[in-house]
Design a protein around this motif. Structure first.
Motif, PDB file in Angstrom:
ATOM      1  N   LEU A  46      37.287  85.747  -9.823  1.00  0.00           N
ATOM      2  CA  LEU A  46      38.696  85.773 -10.232  1.00  0.00           C
ATOM      3  C   LEU A  46      38.798  86.088 -11.715  1.00  0.00           C
ATOM      4  O   LEU A  46      38.048  85.553 -12.527  1.00  0.00           O
ATOM      5  CB  LEU A  46      39.348  84.418  -9.981  1.00  0.00           C
ATOM      6  CG  LEU A  46      39.666  84.043  -8.546  1.00  0.00           C
ATOM      7  CD1 LEU A  46      40.352  82.680  -8.506  1.00  0.00           C
ATOM      8  CD2 LEU A  46      40.534  85.087  -7.868  1.00  0.00           C
ATOM      9  N   PHE A  47      39.723  86.950 -12.071  1.00  0.00           N
ATOM     10  CA  PHE A  47      40.005  87.220 -13.483  1.00  0.00           C
ATOM     11  C   PHE A  47      41.495  87.040 -13.721  1.00  0.00           C
ATOM     12  O   PHE A  47      41.926  86.074 -14.314  1.00  0.00           O
ATOM     13  CB  PHE A  47      39.520  88.605 -13.893  1.00  0.00           C
ATOM     14  CG  PHE A  47      39.720  88.887 -15.351  1.00  0.00           C
ATOM     15  CD1 PHE A  47      39.034  88.166 -16.318  1.00  0.00           C
ATOM     16  CD2 PHE A  47      40.610  89.877 -15.762  1.00  0.00           C
ATOM     17  CE1 PHE A  47      39.227  88.404 -17.672  1.00  0.00           C
ATOM     18  CE2 PHE A  47      40.809  90.131 -17.104  1.00  0.00           C
ATOM     19  CZ  PHE A  47      40.117  89.398 -18.063  1.00  0.00           C
ATOM     20  N   GLY A  49      43.888  86.814 -11.248  1.00  0.00           N
ATOM     21  CA  GLY A  49      44.414  85.903 -10.238  1.00  0.00           C
ATOM     22  C   GLY A  49      45.773  86.299  -9.682  1.00  0.00           C
ATOM     23  O   GLY A  49      46.353  85.537  -8.888  1.00  0.00           O
ATOM     24  N   VAL A  52      46.106  92.212 -10.070  1.00  0.00           N
ATOM     25  CA  VAL A  52      46.188  93.356 -10.980  1.00  0.00           C
ATOM     26  C   VAL A  52      44.823  93.966 -11.307  1.00  0.00           C
ATOM     27  O   VAL A  52      44.670  95.180 -11.324  1.00  0.00           O
ATOM     28  CB  VAL A  52      46.906  92.956 -12.288  1.00  0.00           C
ATOM     29  CG1 VAL A  52      46.908  94.111 -13.292  1.00  0.00           C
ATOM     30  CG2 VAL A  52      48.334  92.510 -11.992  1.00  0.00           C
ATOM     31  N   CYS A  53      43.807  93.144 -11.555  1.00  0.00           N
ATOM     32  CA  CYS A  53      42.556  93.655 -12.132  1.00  0.00           C
ATOM     33  C   CYS A  53      41.551  94.186 -11.093  1.00  0.00           C
ATOM     34  O   CYS A  53      40.659  94.938 -11.437  1.00  0.00           O
ATOM     35  CB  CYS A  53      41.896  92.565 -12.964  1.00  0.00           C
ATOM     36  SG  CYS A  53      41.144  91.225 -11.986  1.00  0.00           S
TER      37      CYS A  53
HETATM   38  S1  FES Z   1      41.622  88.404  -9.744  1.00  0.00           S
HETATM   39 FE1  FES Z   1      42.298  89.378  -7.956  1.00  0.00          FE
HETATM   40  S2  FES Z   1      43.113  91.263  -8.632  1.00  0.00           S
HETATM   41 FE2  FES Z   1      42.557  90.191 -10.460  1.00  0.00          FE
END
Ligand code: FES
Length: 91
Positions: A46-47, A49, A52-53
């Protein structure tokens, strides 16, 4: 009222409260990274969350490239860490 549901991550048991995302369930079960970057093999989980990333990609019931932070965990779901070229070379 919430209840526990059971799924698997890389064929290991994964238990979480109903209503959580795959990403939240993985974190709650002590899994903080579940794939590696292609070029450098760095761990990712997860970054952002919030979808988007795209750091949190997993395979869900055979469907690759699903964002763990956006998919709700369901009972019996089979989640696998994304396999990258680097991971395949290391295996
Ligand atoms: S942590 Fe799921 S898209 Fe960024």
């Amino acid at each position: 009222m919430s209840h526990k549901i059971n799924a698997t991550f890389n064929n290991r048991p994964l238990t979480a409260e109903d209503g959580t995302t795959v990403g939240a369930a993985l974190m709650a079960n002590g899994v903080t990274s579940w794939r590696n970057t292609r070029k450098e093999g760095k761990p990712r989980g997860l970054f952002c969350g919030i979808g988007v990333c795209f750091d949190c990609l997993v395979e869900v019931d055979g469907e690759p490239n699903q964002r763990a932070c956006m998919v709700r965990l369901t009972d019996g779901m089979r989640v696998n860490g994304a396999v990258t070229d680097t991971a395949e070379k290391e295996a």
